[in-house]
Write an enzyme that holds these catalytic residues in place. Sequence first.
Site, mmCIF file in Angstrom:
data_model
loop_
_atom_site.group_PDB
_atom_site.id
_atom_site.type_symbol
_atom_site.label_atom_id
_atom_site.label_comp_id
_atom_site.label_asym_id
_atom_site.label_seq_id
_atom_site.Cartn_x
_atom_site.Cartn_y
_atom_site.Cartn_z
ATOM 1 N N ALA A 137 87.292 21.689 -8.879
ATOM 2 C CA ALA A 137 85.925 21.695 -8.348
ATOM 3 C C ALA A 137 85.023 21.085 -9.407
ATOM 4 O O ALA A 137 84.951 21.593 -10.531
ATOM 5 C CB ALA A 137 85.494 23.124 -8.024
ATOM 6 N N MET A 138 84.379 19.980 -9.081
ATOM 7 C CA MET A 138 83.595 19.243 -10.077
ATOM 8 C C MET A 138 82.127 19.217 -9.679
ATOM 9 O O MET A 138 81.746 18.525 -8.738
ATOM 10 C CB MET A 138 84.150 17.820 -10.237
ATOM 11 C CG MET A 138 85.595 17.821 -10.731
ATOM 12 S SD MET A 138 86.312 16.159 -10.881
ATOM 13 C CE MET A 138 85.420 15.551 -12.319
ATOM 14 N N SER A 139 81.326 19.955 -10.433
ATOM 15 C CA SER A 139 79.908 20.063 -10.100
ATOM 16 C C SER A 139 79.108 18.869 -10.605
ATOM 17 O O SER A 139 77.981 18.653 -10.192
ATOM 18 C CB SER A 139 79.338 21.342 -10.712
ATOM 19 O OG SER A 139 79.313 21.210 -12.132
ATOM 20 N N GLY A 140 79.697 18.128 -11.532
ATOM 21 C CA GLY A 140 78.942 17.068 -12.184
ATOM 22 C C GLY A 140 78.376 17.525 -13.520
ATOM 23 O O GLY A 140 77.689 16.764 -14.187
ATOM 24 N N GLY A 141 78.665 18.749 -13.896
ATOM 25 C CA GLY A 141 78.217 19.276 -15.181
ATOM 26 C C GLY A 141 79.279 19.108 -16.261
ATOM 27 O O GLY A 141 80.390 18.634 -16.007
ATOM 28 N N VAL A 142 78.908 19.511 -17.464
ATOM 29 C CA VAL A 142 79.795 19.345 -18.624
ATOM 30 C C VAL A 142 81.068 20.171 -18.473
ATOM 31 O O VAL A 142 82.177 19.686 -18.700
ATOM 32 C CB VAL A 142 79.058 19.802 -19.912
ATOM 33 C CG1 VAL A 142 79.945 19.586 -21.126
ATOM 34 C CG2 VAL A 142 77.738 19.078 -20.072
ATOM 35 N N SER A 201 82.765 21.720 -15.875
ATOM 36 C CA SER A 201 83.816 21.391 -14.902
ATOM 37 C C SER A 201 84.411 20.014 -15.184
ATOM 38 O O SER A 201 85.559 19.751 -14.829
ATOM 39 C CB SER A 201 83.276 21.469 -13.475
ATOM 40 O OG SER A 201 82.177 20.596 -13.283
ATOM 41 N N LEU A 235 81.530 19.906 -4.345
ATOM 42 C CA LEU A 235 81.060 20.683 -3.201
ATOM 43 C C LEU A 235 79.590 20.377 -2.967
ATOM 44 O O LEU A 235 78.759 20.622 -3.835
ATOM 45 C CB LEU A 235 81.256 22.179 -3.467
ATOM 46 C CG LEU A 235 82.686 22.590 -3.827
ATOM 47 C CD1 LEU A 235 82.737 24.078 -4.146
ATOM 48 C CD2 LEU A 235 83.645 22.253 -2.699
ATOM 49 N N CYS A 258 70.911 28.025 -8.013
ATOM 50 C CA CYS A 258 70.919 26.578 -7.777
ATOM 51 C C CYS A 258 70.046 26.182 -6.599
ATOM 52 O O CYS A 258 69.517 25.077 -6.567
ATOM 53 C CB CYS A 258 72.342 26.067 -7.574
ATOM 54 S SG CYS A 258 73.156 26.652 -6.073
ATOM 55 N N CYS A 266 78.730 33.271 -3.851
ATOM 56 C CA CYS A 266 79.285 31.909 -3.742
ATOM 57 C C CYS A 266 80.736 31.879 -4.211
ATOM 58 O O CYS A 266 81.597 31.295 -3.578
ATOM 59 C CB CYS A 266 78.436 30.930 -4.559
ATOM 60 S SG CYS A 266 79.027 29.231 -4.535
#
Lengths: 370, 397
Positions: free
Chosen positions: A6-11, A13, A32, A205, A109
Amino acid sequence: MRVLAAMSGGVDSSVAAARLVDAGHEVVGVHLALAAKSSGGASTAGPASARASRGCCTLDDARDARRVADRLGIPFYVWDMSERFRRDVVDDFLDEHRLGRTPNPCIRCNERIKFAAVLDRAIAMDFDAVATGHYAQVVAGPHGPELHRGVDPAKDQSYVLGVLQRSQLERVLLPIGGDDKATIRAEAQRRAFAVAQKPDSHDICFIPDGDTASFVLARLGGAPGTIVEAGTGATLGTHRGVATYTIGQRRGLDLRTPAPDGAPRYVVAKDVATATVTVGPAELLDVDLLEAGAVTWTGLPLDAPVDLQVQVRAHGEAVAARIDASGARLRVELATPVRGVACGQSVVVYDGTRVVGSGTIEATSRVARA
Amino acid sequence: MEQRVYLDHAATTPMVPAAREAWLQQSAEFGNPSSLHASGRRQRQAVEEARELIAGLLGTRPSAVVFTSGGTESDNLAVKGLFWRARATSGADRVVTSSIEHHAVLDPILWLEADQGAQVTWLPVDSVGRIDEDVLAATLADPSGVAVCSVMWANNEVGTVQPVHRIAEACRAAGVPFHTDAVQALGHVPMDLGELRADAVTLSSHKVGGPFGVGALVLDPGLALTPVLHGGGQEREVRSGTLDAPSIVGFAAAVEHAVKGQEQRAFHLVTLRERLIGGVVASVPDVIVNGDLGTAPDERLPGNVHLSFPGCEGDLLLMLLDAAAIDCSTGSACTAGIPEPSHVLMAMGRSEEQARSSLRFSLSESTTEADVDAVVSALPGAVERARRAGGARAQVS
């Protein structure tokens, strides 16, 4: 293993996914999409529906995640979970506030989206595990995988994973929980990820400005009422709606008369039925008995009362407590009182660094008087 | 690199050797085609020869060919340019279009409607995606104030070919400028623009094996429109910007390949398409074949296969086929990767759920029986798995 990252776009993940690739797993990145889609399209006829949701395509986070996946050379997809997220997390958050409770949407979540809907989907799609960038650790134990705190005390996220059950834990990888944040950032830098300097995400979020009270008020509408003094019952002021107050809140009460002794006053109770907010001195916030429902077990269920530790908020301290799980609910006797515990919060039970289980607080009280 | 089965030629298709050769050769040349000196003249000559080649192949005059940066620009130029011009000269503010246009036409028209006060008539389509000509006739019965009518030649998602010759005729009779997006049709159906007599026709290079970033609007030289890009006025004062001679030359070579091989290509593609459809129908019992099932060139694009798999999410199917080294599409691309329910399928009367359960396979002359058979053998398992994953999603909570 075939792992869905799961890749949130943060550092966090991003580094988690990179480590799995390094470890030789077959990794697929999934972002997601949780945020509500923007609505648009002024057309009254014709294919305006095609316009309704293009807001999704401009999310920087999805792009950041995609760029990391590109660099790692792994397939990457976006899963649109916004409908579920709205129903299971945002609506639940509002429902809880409507009842005067204080929910933790991150826990919801994890419980219903990341480690339920996404995990189930991944397994059906022939993945062996789902990985996230949470600061917590899955450790092999004598009775199967155990969930432990992350080693970085400032970032530890085991509390929000406290609802995970063993069957889920068997399918969960948390590749970064054994390091501190500085190490993860340095690694992202070393890997030349563009997201290396991205600020940490904070708060909720779906409330990006952090103004929970306004968010709730705008959606639930206000039911104005009075603010009364604990003990005397004297009316001290009015409010726009009970749901905008949190147990333990001190600021923004806008009280006309100061306390006789000049001590600060806090929200100590909320009554949705009568739209009453009760304020009082800090001591009234101290509780030492919690009762919790919706009990989940991450480790083996406790059958006899036992002395362990509990944590009642994401960044709180662990407190020694006697846990009695002999009934359907958890009864938690705290060795020392904890200040400002609201119904709806989760209590997570720890045995040292290991997560034992969790429950949702339904009642709090003060038994031992100082 | 792993061997992949590429069945997404409607998205883009590899450059044909003749186009690549022409493109590379021209890229070694130097000069701005607008310059007056010898270096410029050499580039200019290459551009003009390309223009003449394309015009000749498509039965139109070289002066009608306006080079652009591609299909999206050509569509924007035609729709906005004709609307703005008509409004400025006669106050016309009506636009007639189908409900299944590509986003490059749909979005400019939605913008004209929302931002510029355009009155839009959306022509409905039937269950195979063909426009209702009675509604068109009724609309054109009062052509006053119609600035432009835009209907695509062939649909990019379900491959349905529109009766563009009759539409062009009806528009001509009503005195309404007619634009058609022929991006998907070029190279796949017979195309004689002199016979069609549309006012504006959009073409794209990379969809027919030419380089990216170039296309054309074939525009009746007698028709004025307002430019979208103002500047040096390189293309008949209709379109500004330095001409990209290597890309234009490559584009022309690709058009030559596309047009000359059209009939043979169509035969090859229809054969493979029927093999793919037959194989999938036999192995996935409840599959739905969308679009016109006819095999004639005025019915369906020969290389288009569009299928719905009830109970499956198209994005999960795509993900599974991607892992099985098969490239296909859910139909409409979105930059963040979230497939939206297709407005084309919705206009054809499908539910949002069915629209989301769809995949498009688009074939080319390089497609083989082995490619098609790989899809037929991979699909049943993928469909079963995607259904389970969809069920997993629904059963939680």
